[in-house]
Design an enzyme around this catalytic site. Sequence first.
Site: not given
Ligand code: ATR
Length: 274
Positions: A17, A63, A67, A129, A153, A222
């Site tokens: 967008k 994006t 990044k 995280a 998690r 979103y």
């Molecule tokens: P992004 O750039 O979107 O932050 P990422 O760096 O892969 O993507 O991080 C994804 C985050 O979503 C992490 O905190 C992940 O938890 P883990 O570190 O335990 O993997 C969290 N996440 C993804 N799917 C999840 C789920 N089904 N339940 C809980 N946490 C989830």
Amino acid sequence: MTAKKYAVIGHPIEHSKSPLIHQAFAQQFNLSIVYEKVLAPLDGFMATVKRLQAEGFLGANVTVPFKFEAFDASQALSARAQAAGAVNTLSFQSSQLVGDNTDGCGLVNDILKHQHTALAGKKVLLLGAGGAAQGVMLPLLEQQPLQLTVANRSLDKAQAMADRFAADAERSRTVLQVHTFADLSQTYDVVINATSAGLTESKLAIPAVVFKPGMLAYDMMYGRETPFMQQARAAGAQVADGLGMLVEQAAEAFSLWHGVRPETAPVIQSFRQS
Ligand code: ATR
């Protein structure tokens, strides 16, 4: 005068967008700009940046999934980009590539301005995280919340992220804590979902105690109601998705590039209506 040229680079990019948002901002100032969606090959981010520079573009938003590559490629970085470890806004200054990150500022501005919720002195829970969570840590801490709890998690990732921001938390006099979801036992004023769980429709295993009626539950995603938003709504929370963050991060990039700050509320409203 020829229009200044900007772009958003991603893969995929069709859904973006950003061109509509930046053109809506430009209209507010009678500015004529070019803002293109640019699909970079997965192994061709830098080649794409170089091509845009050669074609006279002045900057680009970045994006998924580029990044981190934009961060590595930047020859100068803002403090907030350095803290985020990622870059979403590039300025092409003469031959230099200057990297900034406006995501966290976008989140905070949406919460303060459009959700009418202060963060100073509040108890804030950040879920996740990963990259998205890390990108908002410094701007959140700069609001001087009373407490910032990072829940993830896997605890080791939350701990590593908290360690990275320990000095910033001390400067803000914020109590920084880490928990697994199951460990959460307090009620918060603001809960922010920065996990990518909403992408898979999976419900987060967070205890209901974190929510209370009237508190703000914010999902950085979103476009649709995530299970997190449903859970928060059922608990009586004020629920927000990340559309305002998207528009606010664009406004911050627009200000960097053009030196003027656009009105965001009408742009958010027009997206909500469509
Ligand atoms: P992004 O750039 O979107 O932050 P990422 O760096 O892969 O993507 O991080 C994804 C985050 O979503 C992490 O905190 C992940 O938890 P883990 O570190 O335990 O993997 C969290 N996440 C993804 N799917 C999840 C789920 N089904 N339940 C809980 N946490 C989830």
